[in-house]
Design a protein around this motif. Structure first.
Motif, mmCIF file in Angstrom:
data_model
loop_
_atom_site.group_PDB
_atom_site.id
_atom_site.type_symbol
_atom_site.label_atom_id
_atom_site.label_comp_id
_atom_site.label_asym_id
_atom_site.label_seq_id
_atom_site.Cartn_x
_atom_site.Cartn_y
_atom_site.Cartn_z
ATOM 1 N N THR A 1 -9.284 0.716 -0.847
ATOM 2 C CA THR A 1 -10.466 0.872 -0.008
ATOM 3 C C THR A 1 -10.760 -0.388 0.790
ATOM 4 N N ASP A 2 -10.506 -1.547 0.179
ATOM 5 C CA ASP A 2 -10.815 -2.824 0.834
ATOM 6 C C ASP A 2 -9.619 -3.760 0.684
ATOM 7 N N PRO A 3 -8.531 -3.501 1.420
ATOM 8 C CA PRO A 3 -7.317 -4.303 1.252
ATOM 9 C C PRO A 3 -7.509 -5.782 1.566
ATOM 10 N N ALA A 4 -8.393 -6.116 2.487
ATOM 11 C CA ALA A 4 -8.605 -7.530 2.804
ATOM 12 C C ALA A 4 -9.227 -8.255 1.621
ATOM 13 N N VAL B 1 6.182 -6.292 5.299
ATOM 14 C CA VAL B 1 4.779 -6.414 4.915
ATOM 15 C C VAL B 1 3.967 -6.876 6.122
ATOM 16 N N PRO B 2 2.797 -6.293 6.348
ATOM 17 C CA PRO B 2 1.922 -6.832 7.406
ATOM 18 C C PRO B 2 1.585 -8.296 7.126
ATOM 19 N N GLU B 3 1.613 -9.092 8.160
ATOM 20 C CA GLU B 3 1.354 -10.528 8.012
ATOM 21 C C GLU B 3 0.026 -10.783 7.305
ATOM 22 N N THR C 1 0.819 -1.214 0.000
ATOM 23 C CA THR C 1 0.000 0.000 0.000
ATOM 24 C C THR C 1 0.853 1.265 0.000
ATOM 25 N N GLY C 2 2.087 1.172 0.491
ATOM 26 C CA GLY C 2 2.934 2.358 0.577
ATOM 27 C C GLY C 2 4.099 2.347 -0.383
ATOM 28 N N PHE C 3 3.979 1.622 -1.492
ATOM 29 C CA PHE C 3 5.059 1.477 -2.476
ATOM 30 C C PHE C 3 6.251 0.756 -1.831
ATOM 31 N N GLY C 4 7.451 0.863 -2.409
ATOM 32 C CA GLY C 4 8.635 0.245 -1.827
ATOM 33 C C GLY C 4 9.066 -1.061 -2.451
#
Length: 312
Positions: A258-261, A91-93, A80-83
């Motif tokens: 908007t809906d990452p999940a 990365v979030p689990e 979500t934040g590039f990179g």
């Protein structure tokens, strides 16, 4: 770690490759050793400051990666934040997507956005029925080849439109039934589809958009995905009205933010379908991290055929 740094909004030639201490994951985060980072047309737009999202400077481009975790899991992720143009990312689990056995890291990374966009389009934005004619503009690019692949998987017939013989050959290899150029496009589409297309997938824009819209049959659906030509078309409303046509926007990026999940679940399903042989993305061409500017420029100049990934 090594990463590509963009210190100002400018042409990709201003990218810098820097080496610095690696990131430390926080609670609920995982360090991923990147094996492949996808490159797209949008990466160049963002780098030049021409996209609707302008990240704080300096930043590292790239939004889709595949690699391994410290415990040996093969994973992919949308960032979500590039990179992504880096040797390591945090990365979030809950954003990690498992990569099935037999799916190459380059295929996984390059399919997250392109196949994810078309999967979202076909599931949520437009209905494609078996036997219908789907016309794909820019059919040799990442989005175009994904559209060909998904349309064939849905049982549709596919007419690919691409600008050069090698691009048309790539579209045929991706599964298109026929491939044509942009000359006399309205008449060419009507001739090949027996009177009019059912669906148009358009990531190109420009003059081709109106010609393809006019080539739709009764009840035809025109999907706007982007403007790689650099020109945003002004589609005539009277042509939409005639024969009950529909124009629909497909903004996968906004939906995924908007809906990452839900976006993560869709990406997992795409990779599952690739692993099961339901979808058949071509293996991308690998370039080293130092060639990030070359890869990004190839999309801006529309010289890239298929997908490119950076391999740190």
């Amino acid at each position: 770690m090594r990463r590509v740094l963009c210190r100002e909004f400018a042409d990709p030639e201003r990218f810098e490759l820097v080496e610095e201490p690696g990131p430390e994951p926080g609670p609920g985060e995982v360090l991923v050793a990147v094996e492949a980072a996808a490159v797209s047309f949008v990466d160049g737009l963002i780098a030049r400051g021409g996209y609707q999202l302008r990240p704080p400077l300096p930043f590292t481009p790239g939004t889709a990666v595949a690699g391994t975790t410290p415990d040996g899991r093969r994973v992919a992720a949308l960032l979500t934040g590039f990179g992504g143009f880096a040797s390591h990312v945090v990365v979030p689990e809950d954003r990690l997507v498992p990569v099935p056995d037999g799916v190459d890291a380059g295929v996984a990374a390059s399919s997250m956005e392109s196949h994810g966009t078309i999967a979202f389009a076909f599931r949520d934005r437009v209905t494609v029925r078996p036997g219908e004619w789907v016309v794909v503009l820019g059919a040799s690019g990442g989005i175009g080849q994904a559209a060909v692949d998904h349309a064939r998987a849905a049982g549709a017939r596919v007419l690919a439109v691409a600008s050069t013989p090698d691009k048309r050959a790539a579209a045929l290899a991706a599964g298109a039934e026929a491939a044509v150029g942009y000359d006399a496009l309205k008449d060419t589409i009507r001739e090949h589809t027996g009177g009019g297309a059912d669906v148009v997938i358009d990531p190109v824009g420009g003059d081709a958009a109106e010609a393809a819209l006019r080539a739709l049959g009764a009840g035809g659906r025109f999907c706007v995905l982007g403007f790689t030509s650099g020109a945003i078309p002004k589609l005539p409303a009277n042509v939409v009205l005639l024969r009950n046509r529909t124009v629909v926007g497909v903004d996968w990026g906004d939906w995924s933010r908007t809906d990452p999940a839900a976006s993560r679940d869709l990406a997992e399903d795409v990779l599952r379908r690739i692993g099961a042989g339901e979808l058949h993305p071509a293996r991308p061409r690998n370039l080293p991290l130092a060639d990030a500017a070359t890869a990004t420029r190839a999309y801006a100049e529309r010289s890239a055929v298929g997908r490119l990934v950076l391999t740190p």
